[in-house]
Design a protein around this motif. Structure first.
Motif, PDB file in Angstrom:
ATOM      1  N   SER A   1       0.813  -1.210   0.000  1.00  0.00           N
ATOM      2  CA  SER A   1       0.000   0.000   0.000  1.00  0.00           C
ATOM      3  C   SER A   1       0.845   1.257   0.000  1.00  0.00           C
ATOM      4  N   ALA A   2       0.329   2.283  -0.637  1.00  0.00           N
ATOM      5  CA  ALA A   2       1.013   3.581  -0.665  1.00  0.00           C
ATOM      6  C   ALA A   2       0.509   4.486   0.453  1.00  0.00           C
ATOM      7  N   TYR A   3      -0.287   3.946   1.384  1.00  0.00           N
ATOM      8  CA  TYR A   3      -0.808   4.658   2.546  1.00  0.00           C
ATOM      9  C   TYR A   3      -1.218   6.106   2.252  1.00  0.00           C
ATOM     10  N   ILE A   4      -0.271   7.027   2.204  1.00  0.00           N
ATOM     11  CA  ILE A   4      -0.573   8.422   1.861  1.00  0.00           C
ATOM     12  C   ILE A   4       0.339   8.827   0.710  1.00  0.00           C
ATOM     13  N   TYR A   5      -0.248   9.251  -0.381  1.00  0.00           N
ATOM     14  CA  TYR A   5       0.555   9.633  -1.541  1.00  0.00           C
ATOM     15  C   TYR A   5       1.353  10.892  -1.229  1.00  0.00           C
ATOM     16  N   ASP A   6       2.638  10.869  -1.530  1.00  0.00           N
ATOM     17  CA  ASP A   6       3.526  12.006  -1.289  1.00  0.00           C
ATOM     18  C   ASP A   6       4.444  12.128  -2.493  1.00  0.00           C
ATOM     19  N   GLU A   7       4.325  13.243  -3.217  1.00  0.00           N
ATOM     20  CA  GLU A   7       5.100  13.397  -4.444  1.00  0.00           C
ATOM     21  C   GLU A   7       6.593  13.515  -4.172  1.00  0.00           C
ATOM     22  N   LYS A   8       6.994  13.721  -2.920  1.00  0.00           N
ATOM     23  CA  LYS A   8       8.414  13.816  -2.596  1.00  0.00           C
ATOM     24  C   LYS A   8       9.047  12.436  -2.444  1.00  0.00           C
ATOM     25  N   LEU A   9       8.243  11.393  -2.382  1.00  0.00           N
ATOM     26  CA  LEU A   9       8.754  10.041  -2.247  1.00  0.00           C
ATOM     27  C   LEU A   9       8.849   9.389  -3.618  1.00  0.00           C
ATOM     28  N   VAL A  10       9.713   8.379  -3.722  1.00  0.00           N
ATOM     29  CA  VAL A  10       9.858   7.627  -4.959  1.00  0.00           C
ATOM     30  C   VAL A  10       9.648   6.149  -4.662  1.00  0.00           C
ATOM     31  N   ARG A  11       9.170   5.435  -5.663  1.00  0.00           N
ATOM     32  CA  ARG A  11       8.908   4.009  -5.490  1.00  0.00           C
ATOM     33  C   ARG A  11      10.172   3.197  -5.765  1.00  0.00           C
TER      34      ARG A  11
ATOM     35  N   ASP B   1      12.315  -4.989 -18.185  1.00  0.00           N
ATOM     36  CA  ASP B   1      10.969  -4.420 -18.281  1.00  0.00           C
ATOM     37  C   ASP B   1      10.489  -3.860 -16.951  1.00  0.00           C
ATOM     38  N   GLY B   2      11.280  -4.053 -15.888  1.00  0.00           N
ATOM     39  CA  GLY B   2      10.958  -3.474 -14.590  1.00  0.00           C
ATOM     40  C   GLY B   2       9.804  -4.131 -13.870  1.00  0.00           C
ATOM     41  N   LYS B   3       9.364  -5.307 -14.323  1.00  0.00           N
ATOM     42  CA  LYS B   3       8.177  -5.923 -13.730  1.00  0.00           C
ATOM     43  C   LYS B   3       8.497  -7.093 -12.807  1.00  0.00           C
TER      44      LYS B   3
ATOM     45  N   ASP C   1      11.392   2.196 -13.894  1.00  0.00           N
ATOM     46  CA  ASP C   1      11.087   3.272 -14.859  1.00  0.00           C
ATOM     47  C   ASP C   1      12.134   4.376 -14.873  1.00  0.00           C
ATOM     48  N   THR C   2      13.352   4.069 -14.400  1.00  0.00           N
ATOM     49  CA  THR C   2      14.467   5.020 -14.533  1.00  0.00           C
ATOM     50  C   THR C   2      15.577   4.325 -15.306  1.00  0.00           C
ATOM     51  N   LEU C   3      16.556   5.097 -15.756  1.00  0.00           N
ATOM     52  CA  LEU C   3      17.646   4.518 -16.529  1.00  0.00           C
ATOM     53  C   LEU C   3      18.906   5.355 -16.361  1.00  0.00           C
ATOM     54  N   SER C   4      19.990   4.682 -16.015  1.00  0.00           N
ATOM     55  CA  SER C   4      21.307   5.318 -15.997  1.00  0.00           C
ATOM     56  C   SER C   4      21.866   5.196 -17.410  1.00  0.00           C
ATOM     57  N   ASP C   5      21.677   6.233 -18.188  1.00  0.00           N
ATOM     58  CA  ASP C   5      21.892   6.189 -19.635  1.00  0.00           C
ATOM     59  C   ASP C   5      23.369   5.986 -19.990  1.00  0.00           C
TER      60      ASP C   5
ATOM     61  N   ASP D   1      21.360   0.481 -16.688  1.00  0.00           N
ATOM     62  CA  ASP D   1      20.389  -0.163 -15.799  1.00  0.00           C
ATOM     63  C   ASP D   1      19.564   0.890 -15.059  1.00  0.00           C
ATOM     64  N   PRO D   2      18.443   0.469 -14.431  1.00  0.00           N
ATOM     65  CA  PRO D   2      17.696   1.414 -13.584  1.00  0.00           C
ATOM     66  C   PRO D   2      18.590   1.943 -12.467  1.00  0.00           C
ATOM     67  N   TYR D   3      18.286   3.135 -11.972  1.00  0.00           N
ATOM     68  CA  TYR D   3      19.071   3.722 -10.888  1.00  0.00           C
ATOM     69  C   TYR D   3      19.057   2.799  -9.672  1.00  0.00           C
ATOM     70  N   ASP D   4      20.226   2.634  -9.058  1.00  0.00           N
ATOM     71  CA  ASP D   4      20.352   1.823  -7.854  1.00  0.00           C
ATOM     72  C   ASP D   4      20.014   2.660  -6.625  1.00  0.00           C
ATOM     73  N   VAL D   5      19.502   1.991  -5.602  1.00  0.00           N
ATOM     74  CA  VAL D   5      19.156   2.685  -4.363  1.00  0.00           C
ATOM     75  C   VAL D   5      19.565   1.827  -3.182  1.00  0.00           C
ATOM     76  N   LEU D   6      20.152   2.463  -2.179  1.00  0.00           N
ATOM     77  CA  LEU D   6      20.534   1.811  -0.925  1.00  0.00           C
ATOM     78  C   LEU D   6      19.552   2.269   0.143  1.00  0.00           C
ATOM     79  N   ILE D   7      18.774   1.333   0.689  1.00  0.00           N
ATOM     80  CA  ILE D   7      17.730   1.673   1.659  1.00  0.00           C
ATOM     81  C   ILE D   7      18.222   1.302   3.050  1.00  0.00           C
ATOM     82  N   LEU D   8      18.429   2.306   3.881  1.00  0.00           N
ATOM     83  CA  LEU D   8      18.932   2.086   5.232  1.00  0.00           C
ATOM     84  C   LEU D   8      17.857   1.443   6.101  1.00  0.00           C
ATOM     85  N   GLY D   9      18.303   0.573   7.019  1.00  0.00           N
ATOM     86  CA  GLY D   9      17.343  -0.033   7.948  1.00  0.00           C
ATOM     87  C   GLY D   9      17.426  -1.544   7.948  1.00  0.00           C
ATOM     88  N   ASP D  10      16.538  -2.170   8.735  1.00  0.00           N
ATOM     89  CA  ASP D  10      16.488  -3.625   8.825  1.00  0.00           C
ATOM     90  C   ASP D  10      16.155  -4.244   7.472  1.00  0.00           C
ATOM     91  N   ALA D  11      16.427  -5.541   7.360  1.00  0.00           N
ATOM     92  CA  ALA D  11      16.193  -6.257   6.103  1.00  0.00           C
ATOM     93  C   ALA D  11      14.719  -6.209   5.709  1.00  0.00           C
TER      94      ALA D  11
END
Length: 432
Positions: free
Chosen positions: A271-281, A299-301, A329-333, A341-351
């Motif tokens: 769930s996206a709980y509350i939509y916030d345009e400052k957040l990214v999926r 294909d990102g799916k 839906d992003t691309l490091s051109d 490839d799509p942009y990589d992201v490091l998400i801090l926190g528990d697994a």
């Protein structure tokens, strides 16, 4: 003789009722408003509705698509010329909250039966006998018809998180069979309530906690023997749509040479709980504390286990110190020096469970090159995370969690061993 006449009378009355009901079966599209709809169930998943609303907010064309969706959601005409909804409680609850017209939002539905000639008791007897109503509450306890709400929407329909979990498990461990029994996901939820303590949702609800809970439920369902009676009439787990792990799934692989083709793992929806345009999926490819190298398909799916020299790739180093993922839906051109490839992201926190989809806040960028190609990593947090969730910037990270940059720098500099060519690691406040 009297007994024979009684039997014949009973047969005649019921045959007449069957004929009248059968003759009432129709199929035509009609125009109503959401306010015309009367529920035939008392519960929905509030998070599933929130997910739909956020989907509409992100992409208003999705709302139009749902309005025009085929096949149409269905209604029956009941006593006092009232329309009773038999499919679409989640969709119309989301539309009710999203549309500026609210309850007066025009909709097109399919009228499947005209049962207006029946009295109230006979009408509900018919719906129940034909599995067109669900008379249980959010705890699986029986309800009376009088307990049903007067309309759709989260304000009136109760929340059943376990029913919602079955929605998020679609394509992961459950696949709706054809044909499927009515209220399939409700029956799965009922079975889980009676057979596992996991049926209780987390006491502290959040996207992260829900993902972990849903992951545990998925493992429980996948582990059930296919012949386990699950449905109301003894339908087996397999007949109820259970998907068994495919050959090559990490939990089943002991010899990488037997892996076969890359295993495609459907992505968890959340769930996206509350939509916030400052957040990214973001999508979690590699949970913190693991070493199996999975990646988002082009294909990102879906996800696939990356191959190295024909074998499933496992990092020969300490496990990943953070959740590693990508932004669909992003691309490091490559044209600008990226890796394609799509942009990589490091998400801090528990697994987080592999395949999790959730909204994150990007707070910084770790610049680096891999064999000369730009291979930057965005650094992000989950807003609901109790430890890192309040971070807004690189400065916050440096002040509140000193040493984090050094851990990341040292890990990425060394995780490929002597064959690695990682260079130019530096941290910047850039978030784009």
């Amino acid at each position: 003789m009297r007994r024979l006449l009684h039997v014949l009378s009973w047969v005649l009355v019921n045959w007449t009722l069957l004929v009248s009901v059968a003759s009432a079966a129709i199929a035509k599209e009609i125009q109503l408003t959401i306010s015309d709809l009367h529920p035939t169930q008392a519960v929905i998943s509030h998070e599933q509705v929130a997910y739909k609303i956020a989907k509409y907010q992100r992409d208003p064309s999705a709302f139009v698509d749902d309005l025009n969706e085929l096949p149409r959601k269905t209604v029956v005409l009941g006593p006092q010329q009232q329309y009773f909804l038999t499919d679409g409680h989640h969709t119309f609850s989301a539309m009710l909250e999203y549309s500026p017209a609210g309850a007066e939002q025009p909709i097109t539905v399919e009228l499947t039966d005209d049962l207006s000639h029946l009295d109230t008791a006979a009408f509900w007897d018919h719906l129940i006998a034909h599995d067109m109503a669900w008379l249980s509450d959010e705890k699986g306890q029986p309800l009376f018809v009088a307990d049903l709400p007067s309309g759709v929407g989260r304000a009136l329909l109760r929340d059943d998180p376990l029913r919602g979990a079955m929605y998020w498990l679609r394509k992961r461990v459950l696949e709706k069979p054809e044909p499927a029994i009515p209220f399939l996901e409700f029956h799965w939820a009922q079975y889980l309530r009676e057979h596992t303590d996991l049926a209780q949702p987390p006491l502290e609800r959040s996207p992260v906690n829900d993902l972990r809970w849903i992951s545990a439920l998925g493992e429980f369902i996948a582990a059930l023997p296919a012949s386990t009676p699950v449905g109301p009439n003894g339908e087996t787990a397999a007949a109820m749509g259970q998907l068994k792990p495919q050959r090559g799934q990490p939990s089943l692989v002991s010899d990488p040479s037997q892996r076969g083709l890359p295993f495609l793992a459907p992505i968890w929806r959340t769930s996206a709980y509350i939509y916030d345009e400052k957040l990214v999926r973001a999508v979690v490819e590699i949970p913190a504390g693991t070493t199996q190298k999975w990646q988002l398909t082009k294909d990102g799916k879906q996800l696939e286990w990356e191959l190295e020299e024909g074998q499933p790739r496992v990092v020969q180093y300490l496990p990943y110190p953070v959740n590693y993922g990508a932004l669909p839906d992003t691309l490091s051109d490559r044209a600008t020096g990226g890796d394609g490839d799509p942009y990589d992201v490091l998400i801090l926190g528990d697994a987080l469970p592999r395949g999790s989809q959730l909204d994150v806040r990007v707070i910084a960028r770790m610049k680096m090159r891999d064999n000369g190609e730009i291979d930057d990593k965005l650094i992000a947090v989950v807003p609901e995370d109790p430890i890192f969730g309040k971070l807004q910037s690189l400065a916050d990270l440096e002040q509140q969690f000193p040493g984090t940059k050094s851990i990341l720098r040292n890990w990425f500099r060394n995780y490929k061993g002597s064959n690695g060519n990682i260079s130019g690691i530096e941290f910047t406040p850039e978030t784009q």
